[in-house]
Design a protein around this motif. Structure first.
Motif, PDB file in Angstrom:
ATOM      1  N   TYR A 129      58.982  46.876   7.076  1.00 29.05           N
ATOM      2  CA  TYR A 129      59.813  47.902   7.680  1.00 29.05           C
ATOM      3  C   TYR A 129      58.933  48.716   8.615  1.00 29.05           C
ATOM      4  O   TYR A 129      57.749  48.910   8.337  1.00 29.05           O
ATOM      5  CB  TYR A 129      60.459  48.814   6.622  1.00 29.05           C
ATOM      6  N   ASP A 131      58.492  51.759   9.180  1.00 29.12           N
ATOM      7  CA  ASP A 131      57.791  52.952   8.706  1.00 29.12           C
ATOM      8  C   ASP A 131      56.804  52.656   7.584  1.00 29.12           C
ATOM      9  O   ASP A 131      56.298  53.567   6.938  1.00 29.12           O
ATOM     10  CB  ASP A 131      58.776  54.060   8.301  1.00 29.12           C
ATOM     11  N   LEU A 132      56.537  51.377   7.348  1.00 31.06           N
ATOM     12  CA  LEU A 132      55.551  50.978   6.350  1.00 31.06           C
ATOM     13  C   LEU A 132      54.495  50.132   7.056  1.00 31.06           C
ATOM     14  O   LEU A 132      54.523  48.908   6.978  1.00 31.06           O
ATOM     15  CB  LEU A 132      56.230  50.166   5.239  1.00 31.06           C
ATOM     16  N   GLN A 137      53.500  48.656  -0.017  1.00 30.69           N
ATOM     17  CA  GLN A 137      53.374  49.993  -0.576  1.00 30.69           C
ATOM     18  C   GLN A 137      52.488  49.875  -1.812  1.00 30.69           C
ATOM     19  O   GLN A 137      52.668  48.933  -2.610  1.00 30.69           O
ATOM     20  CB  GLN A 137      54.774  50.489  -0.978  1.00 30.69           C
ATOM     21  N   GLN A 178      53.029  55.453  -3.077  1.00 31.58           N
ATOM     22  CA  GLN A 178      52.980  56.044  -1.741  1.00 31.58           C
ATOM     23  C   GLN A 178      54.385  56.223  -1.173  1.00 31.58           C
ATOM     24  O   GLN A 178      55.266  55.388  -1.390  1.00 31.58           O
ATOM     25  CB  GLN A 178      52.257  55.110  -0.774  1.00 31.58           C
ATOM     26  N   ASP A 179      54.557  57.272  -0.403  1.00 34.75           N
ATOM     27  CA  ASP A 179      55.806  57.441   0.336  1.00 34.75           C
ATOM     28  C   ASP A 179      55.669  56.673   1.646  1.00 34.75           C
ATOM     29  O   ASP A 179      54.557  56.378   2.098  1.00 34.75           O
ATOM     30  CB  ASP A 179      56.043  58.939   0.627  1.00 34.75           C
ATOM     31  N   SER A 180      56.795  56.356   2.272  1.00 34.67           N
ATOM     32  CA  SER A 180      56.756  55.675   3.563  1.00 34.67           C
ATOM     33  C   SER A 180      56.925  56.714   4.662  1.00 34.67           C
ATOM     34  O   SER A 180      57.224  57.874   4.388  1.00 34.67           O
ATOM     35  CB  SER A 180      57.866  54.636   3.656  1.00 34.67           C
ATOM     36  N   LEU A 196      54.840  58.840  11.147  1.00 32.77           N
ATOM     37  CA  LEU A 196      54.108  58.490   9.926  1.00 32.77           C
ATOM     38  C   LEU A 196      53.571  59.696   9.160  1.00 32.77           C
ATOM     39  O   LEU A 196      52.751  59.543   8.247  1.00 32.77           O
ATOM     40  CB  LEU A 196      52.948  57.550  10.280  1.00 32.77           C
ATOM     41  N   ALA A 199      54.023  59.129   5.656  1.00 32.86           N
ATOM     42  CA  ALA A 199      53.473  57.883   5.118  1.00 32.86           C
ATOM     43  C   ALA A 199      52.220  58.161   4.304  1.00 32.86           C
ATOM     44  O   ALA A 199      51.258  58.730   4.799  1.00 32.86           O
ATOM     45  CB  ALA A 199      53.162  56.917   6.252  1.00 32.86           C
TER      46      ALA A 199
END
Lengths: 501, 108
Positions: A129, A131-132, A137, A178-180, A196, A199
C-alpha cells in the motif's frame, strides 16, 4: 467471564436508531434465551438469532518519538516533516526500539489483567500500500507482549442510570506494532497523496474476544478502555484524532449452532458510531440470512451519513500476509524483581514489577473510592468519570461547601452538566467555577435562598459576568423572607386582593 | 518436484515478482530443493531459531526526538510530488488475472 449478554435484554434498535434500516418494517422483538445469551427474534416470530461481536482496537502510544525511530510524534504538522530515513524505508536503515513504547504496552497489559510475556517477538506482516513504504509492517504476530486479560465495563439497563450491570470481555492479546502513513485520495486527479508523518508511530493493538453481542456493549467496552488508557497515560485515546481506532467483527448464528461468517467493519470514527455500525451490521446480516442470502467474509466500511455499512473497495479477496520473523530485532526480554540481572544498565531494563507498583488508580477503583468517600451512588461515579474534569470540579465544590456530597452531586450532574451539554462546553470551559458553585450551594444550605432562586442565580452566573452568587441574590432580591410578620403581611395582602374580585 | 502453476501465480501476485520464463521457474525449483535439505535434520522437540542473534540484547532507545525535519531531502528522490506530499496511484492496481497477463505461466 460471562459470555454474551445476560439476563434482561431491551429493545436495542429503538434507541436513536436513525437512517435507513435494512428492513422498513420496524423493530425486532427481543427476549433472552434459556442459556442467558441475548437473542433476537426474527420478524416472523420464529427461530431467534445470536449476534456475536469482537473488536480489534488500535491505540496510538503517547510518546515523544516513534516506535522504531527518533522522529517526532505529533498530530498536525507539515506533510512529511516528521519522517526519518527509516520511516521512509530508505535502504540501510534499521529499527531501534523505543523503551517508552514498551513501558506503555506493559502498563496497559497489567491494567487489563494480562499475563506479560517476558519474552516476546517481532514479525513482519507484508502487504502493498502506498502509505506503507517498506511493503511490510513490523508487528508481533507469534508471541505478543501481553495475553489473556479481561476488561470489565458497565451498562445501564432500560436506559435508566439507576440499574447498572457489569460485564466482562476477554482480552486475547496486546501487541506492539507500527502505524502506517496517511493516504489522501484525490479522485479528481486520479491520484493519492501520501504523508508519512504517521508512519512508524507506535501502536498497541488490543484484541478483544467476541464476547459482546450488540452495539451498546461494544461502545461501553471501548469507552472503559479509553478511560483506562487515558488514566494510565499510555495513550490519549482521542478517537477524533485517530489515536483510538476500532474495527468490529460481526456475525450472527442460530442458538446452539456454529458461529456464522463474520464481516469486518472499519471506518468507525466515534463511540456513538461504533454502536450504530455494529447494530446496523447485525440487522443487515439477519435480514440477508432470513431472505435466503449468504454473508460474505468481507470488509465493510461504515458510512456515518447514511448510517449503514457498505462493502469496502481495495480489499479484494483474502490477504496472504506472509508473516516472517523480523530479522533485525532480537527477542524483547522483560524482567521482574526476581529475574532482574544484577549488573545490567538500568536504562536497558524494563521491570514489570516496578511498573506494576506505579500504576495509578484505574477508573473502576476511582469510582469505588468516590462512592465510599462521598456516599454517592455508583451511577453518579460513572457520570463523574465520564466527563473530563468533572470529578475534580465535584470534589472542589464539596471541599468548599457545607452541603452534603449526596446533595451536591445532584446539582453537579443534573444542573451544571446539563448546562454544559446544552452549550457544548467542557468542564474546563465552564463559566461557573467550583468556588462560585460552592458559594451558591452554601446560600441554599443556610436557607437564605430557595432552590428555585438558586437556579435563577445559576442562570445569571452562566453569563460569566464576574458577579458572585451573593451579589446576584441581592440584586434580584431573591433572599428568602424569614420574618414572620412580613410573611403575614404578604399573605394578608393576597387574600385581600382576592376578596376584591 | 516442480512447483505448481497456481502457486507460481499466487507468488507473482503477492510478491510482484515475475518468473519471466522457464529458466526463472527452474531457478526457483532448485532453490527450494536446496532449502529442503533442512528436512533431513530431525528437529523433534527443538525450538525453532529465528536468527543467530537471538541471544543478543535488544537495545532500548530513550524516548527523545532526534530525527525528522528532512522533507526536502526525502522528496528529492520522488518522481512526482505535490506540495511536499508523495504522489501515488489512486489505489492498489491489482495484477491482472492469470488469463489476462502476459506471463509465460499461462502455458503451464
Amino acid at each position: 467471564a460471562a459470555r454474551g449478554c445476560g439476563g434482561v435484554w431491551r429493545w436495542a434498535w429503538q434507541r436513536g436508531a436513525r437512517g435507513p434500516s435494512p428492513s422498513p418494517r420496524g423493530q425486532r422483538a427481543a427476549a433472552s434465551s434459556a442459556r442467558g445469551g441475548a437473542v433476537l427474534v426474527g420478524k416472523s416470530g420464529l427461530a431467534p438469532w445470536v449476534p456475536v461481536v469482537g473488536l480489534e482496537i488500535h491505540a496510538q502510544i503517547s510518546s515523544n518519538s516513534k516506535l522504531f525511530s527518533g522522529s517526532q510524534v505529533q498530530f498536525a504538522a507539515p506533510p512529511n516533516s516528521l519522517v526519518s530515513f527509516f520511516d521512509a524505508s530508505l535502504p540501510g536503515t534499521l529499527p531501534v526500539l523505543n523503551r517508552r513504547c514498551v513501558e506503555a504496552a506493559v502498563m496497559t497489559g497489567l491494567a487489563l489483567n494480562c499475563s506479560i510475556n517476558k519474552k516476546s517477538l517481532f514479525d513482519r506482516k507484508h502487504y502493498f500500500y502506498a502509505d506503507l513504504p517498506a511493503g511490510y509492517q513490523i508487528t508481533q504476530q507469534r508471541v505478543p507482549i501481553a495475553v489473556n486479560g479481561s476488561l470489565s465495563y458497565s451498562l445501564c439497563i432500560d436506559n435508566k442510570m439507576s440499574q447498572m450491570v457489569t460485564k466482562t470481555v476477554r482480552i486475547k492479546q496486546i501487541q506492539l506494532e507500527q502505524d502506517s502513513g496517511k493516504s489522501l485520495h484525490d479522485d479528481t486527479r486520479s491520484q493519492t497523496l501520501v504523508d508519512l508523518n504517521r508512519a512508524g508511530v507506535g501502536l498497541m493493538e488490543v484484541v478483544m474476544e467476541p464476547d459482546m453481542c450488540c452495539g451498546e456493549e461494544a461502545a461501553a467496552a471501548v469507552r472503559e478502555l479509553q478511560l483506562i488508557l487515558q488514566t494510565l497515560g499510555s495513550s490519549q485515546a482521542v478517537m477524533a484524532e485517530g489515536q483510538l481506532r476500532v474495527d468490529a467483527n460481526v456475525s450472527v448464528h442460530r442458538p446452539g449452532k456454529p458461529y456464522g461468517v463474520r464481516t469486518e467493519v472499519k471506518n468507525i470514527n466515534s463511540i456513538r458510531f461504533l454502536a450504530k455500525a455494529v447494530d446496523y451490521e447485525i440487522q443487515r446480516q439477519i435480514e440477508e440470512l432470513e431472505n435466503g442470502g449468504t454473508i460474505l467474509n468481507e470488509t465493510r466500511a461504515f458510512d456515518s451519513k447514511l448510517g449503514c455499512t457498505v462493502p469496502m473497495r481495495d480489499k479484494e479477496g483474502k490477504q496472504d500476509y506472509r508473516f516472517m520473523p523480523e530479522p533485525n530485532l532480537p527477542p524483547l526480554i522483560l524482567y521482574d524483581a526476581k529475574s532482574l540481572p544484577a549488573n545490567m544498565n538500568h536504562q536497558q531494563v524494563v521491570n514489570i514489577d516496578w511498573i506494576h507498583e506505579r500504576l495509578p488508580d484505574l477508573p473502576s477503583v476511582k469510582r469505588a473510592k468516590l462512592v465510599e468517600q462521598y456516599g454517592i451512588l455508583p451511577e453518579h461515579s460513572f457520570a463523574l468519570l465520564n466527563e473530563d474534569g468533572l470529578t475534580e470540579f465535584f470534589e472542589n465544590v464539596v471541599k468548599q461547601t457545607q452541603m452534603k456530597p449526596k446533595k451536591v452531586i445532584g446539582w453537579i450532574l443534573n444542573v451544571l452538566l446539563s448546562y454544559l451539554k446544552q452549550h457544548s462546553l467542557t468542564v474546563k470551559e465552564s463559566p461557573i467555577s467550583s468556588l462560585m458553585m460552592a458559594d451558591l450551594l452554601n446560600l441554599l444550605e443556610k436557607k437564605e435562598i430557595s432552590s428555585t432562586a438558586a437556579k435563577q442565580v445559576l442562570a445569571e452566573l452562566w453569563k460569566g459576568e464576574e458577579k458572585t452568587p451573593l451579589e446576584i441574590v441581592k440584586e434580584k432580591k431573591l433572599e428568602l423572607i424569614q420574618d414572620q410578620k412580613e410573611l403575614e403581611q404578604i399573605c394578608q395582602a393576597v387574600i385581600d386582593g382576592q376578596e376584591n374580585e | 518436484q516442480p512447483v505448481a502453476g497456481e502457486v507460481l501465480d499466487h507468488l507473482e501476485q503477492l510478491a510482484l515478482v515475475d518468473f519471466r520464463d522457464a529458466e526463472g521457474v527452474e531457478r526457483l525449483r532448485r532453490a527450494i530443493q536446496f532449502a529442503d535439505q533442512l528436512h533431513e535434520v530431525n528437529t523433534d522437540g527443538v525450538e525453532p531459531m529465528d536468527s543467530v542473534l537471538e541471544d543478543r540484547c535488544l537495545y532500548l532507545r530513550e524516548d527523545d526526538v532526534t530525527e525528522g525535519n528532512c522533507a526536502k531531502e526525502l522528496l528529492k528522490n520522488a518522481r512526482e510530488k505535490v506540495e511536499e506530499y508523495f504522489v501515488a496511484p489512486p489505489g492498489n492496481i491489482p495484477l491482472p488475472k492469470l488469463e489476462e497477463r502476459e506471463t509465460f505461466l499461462q502455458g503451464s
